[in-house]
Design an enzyme around this catalytic site. Sequence first.
Site, mmCIF file in Angstrom:
data_model
loop_
_atom_site.group_PDB
_atom_site.id
_atom_site.type_symbol
_atom_site.label_atom_id
_atom_site.label_comp_id
_atom_site.label_asym_id
_atom_site.label_seq_id
_atom_site.Cartn_x
_atom_site.Cartn_y
_atom_site.Cartn_z
ATOM 1 N N GLY A 130 63.540 55.566 -57.766
ATOM 2 C CA GLY A 130 62.516 55.089 -57.323
ATOM 3 C C GLY A 130 62.542 53.511 -56.460
ATOM 4 C CD GLU A 133 61.333 58.624 -55.638
ATOM 5 O OE1 GLU A 133 60.996 59.779 -55.722
ATOM 6 O OE2 GLU A 133 61.514 57.845 -56.709
#
Length: 280
Positions: A130, A133
């Site tokens: 994450g 991302e």
Amino acid sequence: MAPTSSDPGSTDLGSYATLELDLTDGILTLTVNRPQALNALSQQVISDLWKAFTAIEDSCTHDAGWPVRGVILTGAGGKAFVAGADIREMASMEPDDAAEYARSAQGVTLLIEKVPVPVIAAVDGFALGGGCELALACDFIYASEAAQFGQPEVNLGLVPGFGGSVRLPQRVGLGPARELIYTGRRIDAAEALRLGLVNRVLPTRQELLAAARATLGEIAPKAPLAVGLAKQSITGAYGLHTGQGLEIEAGLFREAFTTEDMREGTTAFLEKRKASFAGK
């Protein structure tokens, strides 16, 4: 933590349990502040990021005075930008809970792409899962030599859920993205630069933040509406057929002609003077 500011009359961007904000000379440094958890993206962090970027977007108007002209997104503690999703929270999630968690994080990444100011991810330490991302949603990624990137979800029996399978191929190409995602491999800053994942690599965190601030300082005096329209054009047209992308560009080119900043910029050019943009 409430933002500190040296900008007279700047907008109150709110206070947050997991974020630190510092607004100086139009540049907002937004720091994810969970160093004890390597700044992992808990549901609270995601909620705080959503509220913070919503406040930033709301401040980008003439009435508010465009107090924010650029954002540096980074992590506290020196070990991680954002180490990834919060595994402790995810371990107890049911499938529907996980889908909601992914969509809320994806919403933050879409909002980062939408805000009409440039956002630089200043990555020092881990940007995994994450965290990678989140960085991919930013306009630029600057990294320190200590940075590490990766999408290691397959090591946990998972797949990227916050945009990695979409944005990583856009940044580095389909083949390299597949290799990184299928293997879960980590790469260092030098390899990330070679692949085009990052824009620049700086030796230290201090130099990293200084370089990000210098770039945003170069952008800040430009017409803020024009910068925002340029961002909208690039984001909106990316991945479309050329003709479709050109239609988006033409429409936003037209919109620029409706602004006072465009008249000021062209007049200043013809009068051989420095333009003064009001953001309207």
